[in-house]
Enzyme design. Structure first.
Site, short mmCIF file in Angstrom:
data_model
loop_
_atom_site.label_atom_id
_atom_site.label_comp_id
_atom_site.label_asym_id
_atom_site.label_seq_id
_atom_site.Cartn_x
_atom_site.Cartn_y
_atom_site.Cartn_z
N CYS A 97 -2.50 -33.83 -91.03
CA CYS A 97 -1.86 -32.92 -89.90
C CYS A 97 -2.18 -31.16 -90.52
O CYS A 97 -3.34 -31.10 -90.87
CB CYS A 97 -0.75 -33.13 -89.06
SG CYS A 97 -0.65 -32.03 -87.63
N HIS A 145 -1.71 -38.48 -86.88
CA HIS A 145 -0.62 -39.01 -87.58
C HIS A 145 -0.47 -40.60 -87.67
O HIS A 145 -0.20 -41.01 -86.81
CB HIS A 145 1.08 -38.72 -86.72
CG HIS A 145 1.21 -37.17 -86.82
ND1 HIS A 145 1.77 -36.51 -87.83
CD2 HIS A 145 0.65 -36.07 -85.86
CE1 HIS A 145 1.90 -35.16 -87.44
NE2 HIS A 145 1.41 -34.97 -86.31
N GLU A 154 1.43 -42.19 -89.26
CA GLU A 154 3.02 -42.60 -89.42
C GLU A 154 3.53 -42.88 -87.95
O GLU A 154 4.53 -43.25 -87.58
CB GLU A 154 3.76 -41.87 -90.07
CG GLU A 154 4.13 -40.36 -89.57
CD GLU A 154 3.19 -39.36 -89.39
OE1 GLU A 154 3.44 -38.37 -88.95
OE2 GLU A 154 1.97 -39.54 -90.06
#
Length: 364
Positions: free
Chosen positions: A253, A337, A339
């Site tokens: 990001c 992302h 995650e």
């Protein structure tokens, strides 16, 4: 300001009336939206929303409550930071009654405890369409008869300094050591690395990142809020690092934008950002597609990438850049992302890819 009149005022003069809940402060910030049906705890604690007023499009928010506060110094789920990061919250309806095995308090009680104001009774889908058509706007969330001049705002030019940790934190034992450069990184990046057997050194740009990178087997530049071009100190350190670092560097990001700036490329502000958990991207090398979680208002300009760098991922909705890679060194980054938290986790294999490269170079 529970059950009191409140209003959201946009910079174009639009005023949306509703009922206040949570904290009682008047606040100002960029008004942004998220289209996820769930994951409000993760979204509210995502440091990428620091200084912003968040509107959630799903019409009922808070129905599964909020867990108890996590232990001091921990990175326990589902929180992504130690406190709520948004300036304020805009929803159509906030559920006062909640039901979940882990819930310990309501969304309104959590917001009140951290003095973060909320407003309900707003048609957030109409608001989102407005933001999609006119672009992201500044707004004021005002309780009762409060004036715009009374609203507290975050200095977005210095938001990276606010988001970065003051101290170096270390997690895990054994395995490869990864330096996580934190200008507002989500805790699930740390958890994702630990789950894969890595050790993590977590540090902000106040520290000597080049020296810390010598202790590590690889570097991960995490996400964070604000305009990447304001993060000059961080960009300078990463530029020095990639001038001769022989180990893998990976960005997520904001980390994608910082790596691009450090390499000599340019970034720009999107008319409206990518915020949600269903953004489709494509790997330009393998042509594989992923549905991803995203939260950013800036992007890398493909045409500005210097010689030796190339686009890696592309957004299939609007064609904007979603990742870059070096053709000569083990440096790469992505705009989305892996995650998640919240969102799909299918791109989590990129952590595996990064750690595989770390292990291969560590083994010689």
């Amino acid at each position: 300001m529970a059950d009191d009149a409140a209003r959201l005022v946009l910079e174009d003069g639009t005023t949306l009336a509703g009922r206040g809940f949570g904290g009682s402060r008047a606040v100002a910030g960029e008004v942004v939206f998220n289209t996820a049906m769930v994951g409000y705890v993760e979204a509210l604690t995502d440091p990428s929303y620091r200084g912003q007023i968040l509107a959630l499009t799903y019409p009922l928010i808070g129905n599964y409550g909020v867990p108890a506060p996590r232990r001091a110094g921990s990175i326990d789920r589902p929180y992504e930071a130690d406190r709520i990061q948004v300036q304020g919250l805009v929803v159509q309806r906030c559920a006062a009654a909640y039901s979940h095995a882990t819930a310990a308090r309501s969304l309104g009680d959590w917001l009140a405890a951290e003095e973060v104001p909320g407003i309900e009774g707003v048609d957030t889908r109409t608001l989102t369409r407005k933001l999609r058509e006119a672009g992201t706007m500044k707004g004021w969330l005002l309780p009762g008869g409060a004036a715009e001049s009374e609203a507290a705002a975050v200095d977005m030019a210095g938001v990276h300094d606010l988001a970065a940790p003051a101290e170096i934190r270390r997690y895990g034992e054994g395995g490869a050591t990864i330096l996580l450069v934190d200008a507002g990184a989500k805790d699930n990046i740390v958890r994702s690395l630990l789950d894969r057997g890595a050790r993590v050194i977590r540090a902000g740009h106040r520290h000597d990142l080049v020296a810390l990178a010598r202790e590590a087997d690889g570097v991960l530049v995490g996400n964070g809020p604000g305009d990447p071009r304001d993060a000059t100190a961080l960009t300078a350190q990463i530029r020095t690092l990639i001038g001769g670092y022989p180990k893998p560097v990976f960005g997520i990001c904001l980390g994608n934008q910082i790596l691009a700036l450090a390499a000599g490329a340019d970034t720009y502000k999107l008319r409206y950002g990518h915020r949600g958990i269903n953004q489709p991207v494509q790997d330009l090398l393998t042509r594989r597609c992923f549905v991803t979680s995203q939260n950013h208002g800036y992007a890398v300009r493909d045409s500005s990438l210097p010689k030796g760098w190339e686009p890696w991922f592309v957004n299939l909705n609007d064609g904007t850049n979603e990742g870059i890679r070096s053709q000569a060194a083990p440096y790469s980054s992505i705009q989305f992302h892996p995650e998640a938290s919240p969102g799909p986790r299918e791109s989590g294999i990129l952590f595996d890819d990064f750690l595989s490269r770390v292990a291969a170079l560590k083994a010689g």
